[in-house]
Design an enzyme around this catalytic site. Structure first.
Site, PDB file in Angstrom:
ATOM      1  N   ASP A 116      -8.996 -16.545 -23.640  1.00 41.26           N
ATOM      2  CA  ASP A 116      -7.700 -17.210 -23.607  1.00 41.26           C
ATOM      3  C   ASP A 116      -7.290 -17.472 -22.159  1.00 41.26           C
ATOM      4  O   ASP A 116      -7.721 -16.766 -21.232  1.00 41.26           O
ATOM      5  CB  ASP A 116      -6.631 -16.335 -24.267  1.00 41.26           C
ATOM      6  N   LYS A 117      -6.427 -18.444 -21.972  1.00 43.32           N
ATOM      7  CA  LYS A 117      -5.960 -18.813 -20.636  1.00 43.32           C
ATOM      8  C   LYS A 117      -5.497 -17.596 -19.833  1.00 43.32           C
ATOM      9  O   LYS A 117      -5.861 -17.430 -18.666  1.00 43.32           O
ATOM     10  CB  LYS A 117      -4.803 -19.812 -20.761  1.00 43.32           C
TER      11      LYS A 117
END
Length: 311
Positions: free
Chosen positions: A134-135
């Site tokens: 995830d970011k």
């Protein structure tokens, strides 16, 4: 023009590329498979593989003109390089960095940075990226450098032969080790979230306590499956939300008896306190198990140190 369609019941449990060719029949299966491989067809807002199995009500999104919008050009992007091998790279991804261009993010990604430092990756789908974080999750990522190793590593992922370990700092106190097996599916009310669902996909997470800080804990987490947001959803389901998780801990929960000087630090932690620290897999030539480690980033180290001052 962006197009989004849901998988009907009669096409459930079929391959993504086949289903895409049926519900988007104005495009050829060859074209759609190429777009999937390039990361320009999204399954539930995530990149996927042509062979991935879809389920009823999964959302498939395509954008026939996305090639003109999304930039896979080289850009100078900061990221850590742990190991450079002939067949692959081991990257330590910083938080606040998206993996690759896609809907809503057309540049400034890890993929753009990879193409700047390793131009030969332009010859591989997704610049050699074969799995993701995830970011706002930091840590270790493998990037393939040639088609042969890319195909090998994808097969390991599909056969669940890649071991991934994470560190998570959570609200709540636990003891020992435990396993979470709740199935995970797309949230019925919010397509950007995942949730525990009886009709969801199999998800297996192993959790081990590393250290308690009164009513907070540092956990060692490993996953057997790789569902979207799996660790975040599973820990939240056990009332152990990750500090800083704006999606699954939006109220920024504070444990009872938290010292006043820690409350602001916890509530203002800028991202989910989740770090992928180890990646292990079998070398295709020697059959040796290779393990690579990514040091925990400073923001999580500093948070742990603040907790330790109050023990």
């Amino acid at each position: 023009m962006q197009k989004v369609k849901k998988v009907p019941e009669e096409l459930s449990n079929m391959r993504l590329d086949k289903v895409s060719s049926i519900i988007f029949n104005e495009f050829s299966r060859t074209q759609l498979k190429k777009w999937i491989t390039e990361g320009r067809v999204l399954l539930n807002n995530e990149i996927a593989f042509p062979k991935d199995t879809v389920q009823i009500n999964d959302e498939i999104e395509i954008n026939p003109i996305s090639e003109a919008k999304i930039s896979w050009e080289a850009e100078e992007i900061d990221f850590g390089l742990i190991k450079e091998e002939e067949n692959y790279l081991i990257i330590n991804k910083p938080s606040n960095l998206i993996m690759h261009p896609g809907a809503g993010c057309y540049e400034g990604t890890l993929a753009n940075g990879l193409l700047f430092r390793f131009p030969e990756l332009k010859n591989l789908p997704r610049a050699g990226i074969v799995h993701r974080l995830d970011k706002d999750t930091s840590g270790i990522i493998l990037v393939a450098r040639n088609e042969k190793f890319r195909n090998y590593f994808v097969s390991l992922l599909q056969e669940r032969k890649v071991k991934k370990n994470y560190k998570a700092i959570v609200v709540g106190k636990t003891i020992g080790s435990f396993k979470i097996t709740n199935p995970i599916g797309r949230d019925k009310n919010n397509r950007t979230k995942m949730s525990i669902r009886p009709d969801g996909k199999e998800a297996i997470t192993f959790v081990k306590l590393e250290e308690n800080y009164h009513n907070y804990s540092l956990l060692d987490v490993s996953i057997e499956t790789g569902r979207t947001h799996q660790i975040r959803v599973h820990l939240t389901s056990k009332k152990l939300p990750i500090i800083g998780d704006k999606v699954y801990n939006p109220s920024r929960h504070i444990a009872k008896e938290t010292p006043l000087d820690l409350i602001d630090i916890i509530r203002n932690f800028p991202r989910q306190a989740l770090h992928s620290y180890q990646l292990s897999f079998e070398d295709p030539d020697t059959n040796e198990i290779l393990s690579f480690h990514a040091p925990m980033h400073k923001d999580m180290e500093n948070l742990i140190n603040r907790f330790k001052k109050h023990i």
